[in-house]
Every structure is written in structure tokens, then in C-alpha cells.
Design a protein around this motif. Structure first.
Motif, mmCIF file in Angstrom:
data_model
loop_
_atom_site.group_PDB
_atom_site.id
_atom_site.type_symbol
_atom_site.label_atom_id
_atom_site.label_comp_id
_atom_site.label_asym_id
_atom_site.label_seq_id
_atom_site.Cartn_x
_atom_site.Cartn_y
_atom_site.Cartn_z
ATOM 1 N N HIS A 60 0.849 -1.186 0.000
ATOM 2 C CA HIS A 60 0.000 0.000 0.000
ATOM 3 C C HIS A 60 0.886 1.238 0.000
ATOM 4 C CE1 HIS A 60 -3.264 2.768 0.931
ATOM 5 N NE2 HIS A 60 -2.515 3.264 1.892
ATOM 6 N N ILE A 61 0.451 2.251 -0.706
ATOM 7 C CA ILE A 61 1.180 3.516 -0.759
ATOM 8 C C ILE A 61 0.227 4.650 -0.412
ATOM 9 C CG2 ILE A 61 2.298 5.184 -2.306
ATOM 10 C CD1 ILE A 61 3.464 2.923 -3.853
ATOM 11 N N TYR A 62 0.690 5.577 0.412
ATOM 12 C CA TYR A 62 -0.046 6.826 0.572
ATOM 13 C C TYR A 62 0.921 7.989 0.542
ATOM 14 C CZ TYR A 62 1.246 6.982 5.577
ATOM 15 O OH TYR A 62 1.927 7.038 6.762
ATOM 16 N N GLN A 63 0.397 9.146 0.210
ATOM 17 C CA GLN A 63 1.230 10.325 0.008
ATOM 18 C C GLN A 63 0.937 11.359 1.086
ATOM 19 O OE1 GLN A 63 0.877 12.076 -3.891
ATOM 20 N NE2 GLN A 63 2.952 12.910 -3.822
ATOM 21 N N ARG A 64 1.997 11.815 1.758
ATOM 22 C CA ARG A 64 1.854 12.837 2.781
ATOM 23 C C ARG A 64 1.596 14.202 2.154
ATOM 24 N NH1 ARG A 64 7.141 11.276 6.484
ATOM 25 N NH2 ARG A 64 6.135 9.731 7.833
ATOM 26 N N ASN A 65 1.225 15.153 3.010
ATOM 27 C CA ASN A 65 0.973 16.511 2.528
ATOM 28 C C ASN A 65 2.212 17.156 1.929
ATOM 29 O OD1 ASN A 65 -1.708 16.405 3.318
ATOM 30 N ND2 ASN A 65 -1.299 17.260 5.353
ATOM 31 N N ASP A 66 3.404 16.720 2.389
ATOM 32 C CA ASP A 66 4.639 17.294 1.848
ATOM 33 C C ASP A 66 5.065 16.633 0.545
ATOM 34 O OD1 ASP A 66 5.582 14.830 2.650
ATOM 35 O OD2 ASP A 66 7.022 15.606 4.123
ATOM 36 N N LEU A 86 9.488 6.277 1.027
ATOM 37 C CA LEU A 86 9.946 5.888 -0.294
ATOM 38 C C LEU A 86 10.722 7.032 -0.926
ATOM 39 C CD1 LEU A 86 9.763 3.670 -2.525
ATOM 40 C CD2 LEU A 86 7.739 4.868 -3.377
ATOM 41 N N ASP A 87 11.937 6.746 -1.363
ATOM 42 C CA ASP A 87 12.770 7.751 -2.025
ATOM 43 C C ASP A 87 12.363 7.815 -3.493
ATOM 44 O OD1 ASP A 87 14.750 9.595 -2.590
ATOM 45 O OD2 ASP A 87 16.283 8.059 -2.903
ATOM 46 N N PHE A 88 11.335 8.613 -3.773
ATOM 47 C CA PHE A 88 10.794 8.637 -5.135
ATOM 48 C C PHE A 88 10.033 9.930 -5.357
ATOM 49 C CE2 PHE A 88 7.487 7.785 -8.277
ATOM 50 C CZ PHE A 88 8.230 7.215 -9.307
ATOM 51 N N GLU A 89 10.166 10.480 -6.548
ATOM 52 C CA GLU A 89 9.386 11.649 -6.959
ATOM 53 C C GLU A 89 8.627 11.306 -8.225
ATOM 54 O OE1 GLU A 89 11.867 15.056 -7.370
ATOM 55 O OE2 GLU A 89 12.466 15.091 -5.248
ATOM 56 N N GLY A 90 7.338 11.576 -8.230
ATOM 57 C CA GLY A 90 6.506 11.265 -9.383
ATOM 58 C C GLY A 90 5.058 11.141 -8.962
ATOM 59 N N THR A 91 4.232 10.587 -9.835
ATOM 60 C CA THR A 91 2.823 10.414 -9.523
ATOM 61 C C THR A 91 2.634 9.184 -8.651
ATOM 62 O OG1 THR A 91 2.387 8.998 -11.437
ATOM 63 C CG2 THR A 91 2.253 11.384 -11.785
ATOM 64 N N ARG A 92 1.430 9.059 -8.099
ATOM 65 C CA ARG A 92 1.123 7.886 -7.278
ATOM 66 C C ARG A 92 1.233 6.609 -8.105
ATOM 67 N NH1 ARG A 92 -1.767 6.516 -2.616
ATOM 68 N NH2 ARG A 92 -2.707 4.440 -2.740
ATOM 69 N N GLU A 93 0.732 6.655 -9.346
ATOM 70 C CA GLU A 93 0.801 5.475 -10.205
ATOM 71 C C GLU A 93 2.245 5.086 -10.483
ATOM 72 O OE1 GLU A 93 -1.096 8.125 -10.744
ATOM 73 O OE2 GLU A 93 -3.055 7.221 -10.259
ATOM 74 N N GLU A 94 3.102 6.088 -10.706
ATOM 75 C CA GLU A 94 4.520 5.798 -10.931
ATOM 76 C C GLU A 94 5.169 5.242 -9.670
ATOM 77 O OE1 GLU A 94 5.507 9.207 -14.322
ATOM 78 O OE2 GLU A 94 5.613 9.695 -12.176
ATOM 79 N N ALA A 95 4.744 5.763 -8.499
ATOM 80 C CA ALA A 95 5.282 5.264 -7.236
ATOM 81 C C ALA A 95 4.883 3.809 -7.019
ATOM 82 C CB ALA A 95 4.796 6.133 -6.077
ATOM 83 N N GLU A 96 3.649 3.452 -7.365
ATOM 84 C CA GLU A 96 3.206 2.069 -7.215
ATOM 85 C C GLU A 96 4.018 1.136 -8.115
ATOM 86 O OE1 GLU A 96 -0.942 2.221 -8.010
ATOM 87 O OE2 GLU A 96 -1.480 2.881 -5.972
ATOM 88 N N ALA A 97 4.279 1.573 -9.351
ATOM 89 C CA ALA A 97 5.096 0.756 -10.251
ATOM 90 C C ALA A 97 6.518 0.627 -9.721
ATOM 91 C CB ALA A 97 5.101 1.370 -11.649
ATOM 92 N N HIS A 98 7.032 1.713 -9.113
ATOM 93 C CA HIS A 98 8.380 1.699 -8.555
ATOM 94 C C HIS A 98 8.471 0.714 -7.387
ATOM 95 C CE1 HIS A 98 12.310 3.295 -7.505
ATOM 96 N NE2 HIS A 98 11.905 3.481 -6.266
#
Length: 249
Positions: A28-34, A59-71
């Protein structure tokens, strides 16, 4: 053995080796306010009765949520491929850097710092332990522990002089910086909560950050347990040689 954590993203992955076992993976991935991403995961393998996971990690990653899930999916697949082959003994690796010697053990499951400390209590006895991670987060000493000499520097918990191993918490996903004496300490970043972290990694941002911190703070030892392994970083040649000979601490 089935997935139990109830993560919303699940998939099967067939390990790319001769055994070709199928692993069930949930995350599961969620994105903080920052903007930073936090992820949790679980991996199970029915035939070998194997289950491991690490709760929540940044997660050391910058991009969209979909890209983060693939990462994250790619990271988990790589981690599974790098597991020790089923039925083999723990893999031991060694190295040297910045005047420190490194031993790392990897059997494909979460490491246990307790195993290392029970084998080599001299790592911590008569010394001070600064806990950067305990059960994937900061350690909160009890009122009794504060009275006994524990202290906090930001999120860092610092023990009094260790007289018995039972003074120290060891639930898993632990990262300790061990000192002969307490000078002016400062908050320590932690690294064991990052999937696949190793002080022996090369061309890795977090490993470079880890070594910058070690060189700056000059601990006697660093002990860490995460996924998938356990490591010791030390300036003590005798302890290094003893640990390196022992393939299953």
C-alpha cells in the motif's frame, strides 16, 4: 500461507531462479501533505512457510502515485529475486570503508539484532547505545528508564551505560549507534527501514547518506536489522573477525 495485512495492492511474483517459487505480495502507498510517499508491504511464500514485511517506510521517489506504485512493485520483485535460495544457509558478506569493517548476514528474512548482541554482548556492555530506530520508529523510554538514565535528543533515545543486555529493546527493525563515551550527540537519521538497505550497497543514495553520518558521528559500532538482513559496522578488528567467521550469529 496467505496474505494477512489487507493491503489494497496485491500481485503474484514467480522468482527468477531455478526453484521458480511463486510469492504472494501485498503493498500500500499513501502520500503525505509534503509530497513524500510512505509504503508498507507483506510477502508470503506458502511452500517454505515464509512471511516477512516491514510496516511503513518512506519511499525515495518523486513522481505520480501510479509511478510510485510501479516503482514499489519493481523494488519488491528485485528484493524477492535477491533472497537467499530456499534451504541454503545465511549469506555473509564483508567489506571495509572509512576505517570501518562491515559484516552483513542475509537469509532473505527480517534480521534480528538480538541474535548479534547475544553472540557478542561486548558490542554494547560498558558502552552507550543511541537508538535511531526501534520497531521501525523512534524508541520512547519509560518514566522508569528516564529515571535510570535514559535520555532523548529529538527522536534519538540514548541509553545509560549498558550493564546488562536486557536494558535494550530489540523488537526488530532496530538501528543502534554505539559509543564509548557520550560527547555532544545530535539526532541520528535511520536507514534500516528502507527496503533493501545495506551499508555495502554501491551507487545508492541512502548508503552514501549513511556513511556521511557515520564519518561525522564516529561511533564505535553501528548495528542494524531490517529487510532482508542484519549488519555490523565496527572499528573493532577483533570483533569484526569473530563475527565474520560466524555465519549464523
Amino acid at each position: 500461507m496467505k496474505l494477512q495485512a489487507g493491503y489494497d495492492q496485491t500481485f503474484q511474483y514467480v522468482r527468477q531462479n531455478a526453484h521458480g517459487l511463486t510469492y504472494e505480495v501485498g503493498f500500500h502507498i499513501y502520500q503525505r501533505n509534503d509530497g513524500t510517499f510512505i509504503f508498507g508491504y507483506e510477502v508470503v511464500q506458502e511452500a517454505t512457510d515464509c512471511r516477512f514485511g516491514n510496516g511503513a517506510s518512506r519511499l525515495d521517489f518523486e513522481g505520480t502515485r501510479e509511478e510510485a506504485e510501479a516503482h514499489v512493485r519493481a523494488l519488491l520483485e528485485k528484493m524477492i529475486d535477491n533472497l537467499t535460495d530456499e534451504g541454503e544457509e545465511r549469506v555473509t558478506r564483508t567489506g571495509e570503508r572509512a576505517g570501518y569493517r562491515i559484516v552483513e548476514w542475509n537469509d532473505g528474512t527480517d534480521g534480528a539484532i538480538e541474535d548479534l548482541v547475544l553472540c557478542y554482548p561486548e558490542l554494547v556492555l560498558g558502552r552507550y547505545v543511541a537508538i535511531a530506530s526501534c520497531d521501525s520508529g523512534p524508541y520512547a523510554p519509560t518514566d522508569e528508564e528516564f529515571t535510570a538514565g535514559w535520555s532523548k535528543i529529538g527522536a534519538l533515545a540514548v541509553s545509560p551505560l549498558v550493564k546488562v543486555i536486557s536494558q535494550l529493546p530489540m523488537p526488530g527493525f532496530d538501528e543502534w549507534y554505539v559509543y564509548d563515551r557520550l560527547l555532544k550527540l545530535e539526532p541520528h537519521a535511520n536507514f534500516v527501514n528502507r527496503l533493501g538497505f545495506s551499508p555495502l550497497n554501491v551507487d545508492d543514495t541512502y548508503t552514501e547518506e549513511f556513511w556521511r553520518q557515520v564519518i561525522k558521528l564516529e561511533p564505535l559500532h553501528v548495528l542494524g536489522s531490517g529487510t532482508p538482513g542484519l549488519f555490523l559496522v565496527t572499528r573493532d578488528k577483533t570483533l569484526f573477525e569473530a563475527a565474520a567467521r560466524n555465519v549464523t550469529p
